[in-house]
Each structure stands twice: as structure tokens, then as C-alpha cells.
Scaffold this motif. Structure first.
Motif, PDB file in Angstrom:
ATOM      1  N   UNK A  65      23.958   8.429  -6.544  1.00 45.55           N
ATOM      2  CA  UNK A  65      23.687   7.005  -6.688  1.00 45.55           C
ATOM      3  C   UNK A  65      23.455   6.453  -5.297  1.00 45.55           C
ATOM      4  N   UNK A  66      22.317   5.877  -5.076  1.00 50.47           N
ATOM      5  CA  UNK A  66      21.975   5.376  -3.751  1.00 50.47           C
ATOM      6  C   UNK A  66      22.567   3.984  -3.536  1.00 50.47           C
ATOM      7  N   UNK A  67      22.823   3.624  -2.282  1.00 46.55           N
ATOM      8  CA  UNK A  67      23.323   2.275  -2.005  1.00 46.55           C
ATOM      9  C   UNK A  67      22.347   1.214  -2.483  1.00 46.55           C
ATOM     10  N   UNK A  68      22.891   0.094  -2.937  1.00 46.54           N
ATOM     11  CA  UNK A  68      22.022  -1.019  -3.279  1.00 46.54           C
ATOM     12  C   UNK A  68      21.421  -1.603  -2.002  1.00 46.54           C
TER      13      UNK A  68
ATOM     14  N   UNK B  47      14.560   3.788  -6.785  1.00 44.83           N
ATOM     15  CA  UNK B  47      15.785   4.171  -7.496  1.00 44.83           C
ATOM     16  C   UNK B  47      16.898   3.169  -7.229  1.00 44.83           C
ATOM     17  N   UNK B  48      17.021   2.740  -5.978  1.00 41.86           N
ATOM     18  CA  UNK B  48      18.031   1.749  -5.623  1.00 41.86           C
ATOM     19  C   UNK B  48      17.768   0.422  -6.329  1.00 41.86           C
ATOM     20  N   UNK B  49      16.525   0.028  -6.366  1.00 42.53           N
ATOM     21  CA  UNK B  49      16.141  -1.247  -7.008  1.00 42.53           C
ATOM     22  C   UNK B  49      16.446  -1.212  -8.505  1.00 42.53           C
ATOM     23  N   UNK B  50      16.235  -0.063  -9.144  1.00 49.02           N
ATOM     24  CA  UNK B  50      16.511   0.078 -10.573  1.00 49.02           C
ATOM     25  C   UNK B  50      17.989   0.326 -10.850  1.00 49.02           C
ATOM     26  N   UNK B  51      18.729   0.740  -9.805  1.00 47.82           N
ATOM     27  CA  UNK B  51      20.135   1.132  -9.947  1.00 47.82           C
ATOM     28  C   UNK B  51      20.248   2.345 -10.867  1.00 47.82           C
ATOM     29  N   UNK B  52      19.319   3.297 -10.699  1.00 48.22           N
ATOM     30  CA  UNK B  52      19.314   4.541 -11.456  1.00 48.22           C
ATOM     31  C   UNK B  52      19.688   5.693 -10.518  1.00 48.22           C
ATOM     32  N   UNK B  53      20.276   6.766 -11.061  1.00 49.95           N
ATOM     33  CA  UNK B  53      20.549   7.947 -10.235  1.00 49.95           C
ATOM     34  C   UNK B  53      19.254   8.506  -9.656  1.00 49.95           C
ATOM     35  N   UNK B  54      19.372   9.099  -8.464  1.00 45.81           N
ATOM     36  CA  UNK B  54      18.229   9.679  -7.772  1.00 45.81           C
ATOM     37  C   UNK B  54      18.446  11.189  -7.664  1.00 45.81           C
ATOM     38  N   UNK B  55      17.505  11.945  -8.202  1.00 46.99           N
ATOM     39  CA  UNK B  55      17.596  13.405  -8.173  1.00 46.99           C
ATOM     40  C   UNK B  55      16.335  13.946  -7.513  1.00 46.99           C
ATOM     41  N   UNK B  56      16.512  14.694  -6.431  1.00 46.15           N
ATOM     42  CA  UNK B  56      15.364  15.291  -5.757  1.00 46.15           C
ATOM     43  C   UNK B  56      15.274  16.768  -6.099  1.00 46.15           C
ATOM     44  N   UNK B  57      14.092  17.190  -6.504  1.00 50.29           N
ATOM     45  CA  UNK B  57      13.824  18.596  -6.808  1.00 50.29           C
ATOM     46  C   UNK B  57      13.032  19.170  -5.633  1.00 50.29           C
ATOM     47  N   UNK B  58      13.560  20.222  -5.031  1.00 52.85           N
ATOM     48  CA  UNK B  58      12.929  20.825  -3.860  1.00 52.85           C
ATOM     49  C   UNK B  58      12.135  22.061  -4.281  1.00 52.85           C
ATOM     50  N   UNK B  59      10.810  22.015  -4.184  1.00 54.66           N
ATOM     51  CA  UNK B  59      10.006  23.183  -4.567  1.00 54.66           C
ATOM     52  C   UNK B  59      10.406  24.454  -3.832  1.00 54.66           C
ATOM     53  N   UNK B  60      10.795  24.324  -2.562  1.00 52.24           N
ATOM     54  CA  UNK B  60      11.120  25.507  -1.768  1.00 52.24           C
ATOM     55  C   UNK B  60      12.383  26.217  -2.254  1.00 52.24           C
ATOM     56  N   UNK B  61      13.224  25.530  -3.042  1.00 47.92           N
ATOM     57  CA  UNK B  61      14.475  26.134  -3.503  1.00 47.92           C
ATOM     58  C   UNK B  61      14.372  26.720  -4.909  1.00 47.92           C
TER      59      UNK B  61
END
Length: 427
Positions: A153-156, A215-229
Motif C-alpha cells: 500500500x503506497x503512501x497517500x 495507485x496512491x490516488x485510488x488507494x489501491x494496492x500496488x503490485x509490480x511484476x518484474x519480467x526479469x524475475x
């Protein structure tokens, strides 16, 4: 003036919290909870404090009852309020209490109390009782899943921190944020909330920053998918990608971000390459995302013309939005972020803005940090015994650092970006 930092409450902090409670009691914002309740919650429940020069200038105390969290006390000195530490302190308390599986975080305020510090941080007023609450962005059943996915969850207020770039922010606000945050309003106008968008632009221009800000503006969780991993285990890259998105699908809401998506979405060829199966899988995932509400897929690329043609067809991505180099207003905001407050009044920001035209935010950060480091090294060499004296850092130091800062984005890359806006952008 020294910076304010936020940390967990320690037993030694109790006297300072008591002082803040008494200061609040003598103002128009008398605490709802007694001093005994506040001190008990400090010791037994959850509390965070804001500290400057080893002095506590603000505190937030909370307790949980079943699935509801309550802010028992929130107090700050006048200086701390002037520096707008309220939002960061409340965010820190929320993060501390989130693992308890709370569904709401609530506050009781006395008549005459200032509500702006809370309403600007996501709380909503219940007028008859002056009762404020906000929904917790992640419910208990999702906390472990989000942690396993590497999400957060990112800071507002990240949205407000993206200064300048008015055209880009307006596009994202109108095209993404408002339809997703206010679906009833979007429905009235026949607007379908977006499910997948593509951000493109030269490297280092802030595409990741914009994705996080949404994501912060929507107050939604942020999930990053890394192609290299992907494919680090025994399975294939395509299978790993499918597995990750199946787990993401268990979240109620979320912004999913894939940076440098060209690594798994490059143009397919004949004969097929090993990555072609990954590209096909990602196309299926984008199609699945279009059938889900409450989720947004944001992909970013530095090389939009290198993507497979199937990704650029209508019906895949709702919008293909350009994110370019920071404008003058944004460059000034970036400079002000890294120039110490003590010398800001003496710095010629207009000159720095002009000289840094064509640089990315990362380039400007590098120049600012190099100027600061060089000035500190000079001070240590010239007057080590009087290091507590005035800060000898100014416009000339920043201009000198700019002279040796290489631009990340070349003129050819910028020209190609402008061409891509004309031929590939979909606003």
C-alpha cells in the motif's frame, strides 16, 4: 531546520505524548479520550511519533476493536502542523495496525476541532456525530497474499507530490482515476472504466512514478511484476507469468504494473522465438483483465515501436499515453526537493530550471546530490574544525554539477518520442 522523522513509540516517549495531550487540551481541539486512556494505549496498543532533533513534535495513538481501528489520540506541535506532518504520521499508524485485519480506521473529534488534517488523508465525515472513518485499502484475508506478491500500500498524497506535468496528470486524472474511483459518474456519461493502459516515453521520465501515483490516488494496492524475475524457478516464463496473475486475481482491487514490458511483448517473428509463448500469454492476460472490475493493469515501455502489433490494436489497451521529460514547473519542484531548506532562499531556481532543460528527474537528482556531496567534501577539507558553521552551498555549485551531468535522453531519442506521439499515442 532539521528534518522530521517518524518512528514507533518507545516507553521513554511517554512524557512527550503527555505534553502533547495537555497542549491539545488547552486548544480548541480537546482530546476525546482521557489522558489515562491515551497513555494506556501507548503502552499496550499502537503508537507512532514524529521526531526532530530528538524532540517529539507529534504523536498518533491507536487501538483495535474487532475489525475496527480507532485513533485514540492525534496531536502535533504548531511547527509540525506547519510542515504538514499529519498525513505521514497517520499513514505510519495505519501501516502499523494493518496486520490486525482492520476494515475501517475511525476517529472521534470534538466540536471545533480541525478536520482538514483528516479529510485530506482519506477520512470521511459523518456529520451528525462528527465521526470520521476511512476504509482500509487491504482486508485481512489479502494481507498475506499481497506480501507474498511483493505488493504494498503506497503512501497517500503521492499524486500531489508529482509537481508540474499538468498535461500528463490531467490525462491520467480524466482517463484513469475518475472513471475508476467514481464508476457511477462514469456510467452516467457512458464512460467504461479502463482496465489496461500503456505508458511510453524515454527512459527515466517517471513512468513508474506516475503508475505509483495512480495507485496512491485510488488507494489501491500496488503490485509490480518484474519480467526479469519470471521463470527463476523450474517452470517456464509463460507459466510463471500465468501463475503470478492468477494470484493477483485473488485481490479485490489493485494496480498491477509491468515496467519495460517490451522484454516480454516484443514483436513476434517467423520462425518463432522462445519468447513468443510469453507474448501470447501476456495477450491472454490483458484480455482477462478486461473482464474484471476493480483492477488496472499499467504497462510501461521505453521502446513502444518495438512492441508486438497485437498489443497496439484497439481492444487491448484502453489508452496509450506518452510520458515525456519534465516541464519547467516539474523541474523546479524536483530541484526544491533536493536543495536544503536552509539555503533555498539564496538559490536561483530559475537558472537551474533553464540549465536542466532536457534532463530526466533522475538526472536532476544526480546533479543535486553531486553538488551537495562536493560542497560537503570541500567544507571538510577547508574548515574541519568549524563544520557547524554556515552551509556553503549555492547556485554555482549546482550549475557546476550540471556541467558534468550527462543527459539520459539523447536528442535522437527525444525526436523518436515525439514521432511516436504522433503515430502511436491513443489519448
Amino acid at each position: 531546520m532539521a528534518r522530521i522523522s517518524i518512528r514507533d513509540f518507545h516507553d521513554d516517549d511517554l512524557d512527550a505524548v503527555v505534553r502533547l495531550w495537555w497542549e491539545a487540551r488547552t486548544s480548541s481541539e480537546q482530546p476525546v479520550y482521557s489522558l489515562a486512556e491515551v497513555t494506556a494505549s501507548c503502552r499496550e496498543d499502537h503508537a507512532v511519533v514524529a521526531v526532530r532533533d530528538e524532540e517529539i513534535v507529534a504523536a498518533a495513538v491507536g487501538r483495535a476493536a474487532h475489525a475496527q481501528g480507532w485513533i485514540v489520540f492525534f496531536g502535533a506541535s504548531e511547527d509540525a502542523r506547519a510542515e504538514n506532518v499529519s498525513g505521514a504520521l497517520l499513514d505510519a499508524l495505519e501501516r502499523k495496525m494493518a496486520p490486525l485485519g482492520l476494515s475501517t480506521l475511525s476517529v472521534l473529534m470534538p466540536e471545533g476541532g480541525r478536520l482538514d488534517q483528516l479529510t485530506s488523508n482519506g477520512f470521511q465525515t459523518r456529520h451528525a456525530l462528527r465521526y470520521l472513518e476511512r476504509q482500509m485499502p487491504v482486508q485481512r484475508r489479502e494481507i498475506d497474499l499481497l506480501k507474498d506478491l511483493g505488493g504494498r500500500i503506497l503512501p497517500r498524497h503521492l499524486w500531489e507530490q508529482v509537481a508540474g506535468m499538468r498535461q500528463e496528470k490531467q490525462l491520467l486524472e480524466e482517463r484513469l482515476v475518475t472513471p475508476l474511483a467514481q464508476p457511477d459518474l462514469a456510467d452516467r456519461y457512458g464512460v467504461v472504466p479502463p482496465r489496461a493502459v500503456m505508458l511510453f516515453g524515454p527512459p527515466g521520465t517517471g513512468k513508474t512514478t506516475f503508475a505509483k501515483a495512480v495507485a496512491s490516488r485510488l488507494d489501491w494496492p500496488f503490485v509490480e511484476v518484474f519480467p526479469s524475475r519470471l521463470g527463476e524457478g523450474s517452470g517456464s516464463v509463460a507459466a510463471s507469468l500465468r501463475s503470478v496473475f492468477e494470484r493477483i486475481g485473488e485481490l479485490e482491487h489493485g494496480v498491477v504494473f509491468i515496467d519495460e514490458v517490451e522484454e516480454i511483448a516484443s514483436q513476434r517473428s517467423d520462425p518463432p522465438t522462445p519468447m513468443q509463448g510469453v507474448t501470447n500469454e501476456l495477450l491472454k492476460i490483458v484480455a482477462d483483465f478486461r473482464d474484471r472490475e476493480g483492477m488496472l493493469l499499467i504497462c510501461a515501455t521505453n521502446f513502444v515501436r518495438g512492441l508486438d502489433a497485437a498489443f497496439m490494436r484497439h481492444g487491448r489497451f484502453d489508452y496509450v499515453l506518452p510520458i515525456g521529460l519534465p516541464d519547467a514547473e516539474a523541474r523546479e519542484a524536483i530541484w526544491r526537493r533536493y536543495v536544503p531548506v536552509e539555503i533555498a532562499a539564496e538559490v536561483d531556481f530559475a537558472a537551474l530550471v533553464v540549465k536542466s532543460d532536457g534532463l530526466t528527474p533522475a538526472d536532476i537528482e544526480y546533479a543535486a546530490r553531486r553538488a551537495s556531496q562536493d560542497a560537503l567534501a570541500r567544507a571538510l577539507r577547508d574548515r574541519p574544525a568549524t563544520i557547524g558553521g554556515p552551509t556553503e552551498l549555492g547556485t554555482a555549485d549546482y550549475l557546476a554539477a550540471l556541467e558534468v551531468t550527462r543527459a539520459t535522453v539523447s536528442e535522437d531519442q527525444q525526436d523518436s518520442f515525439l514521432e511516436d506521439i504522433e503515430t502511436l499515442a491513443r489519448l
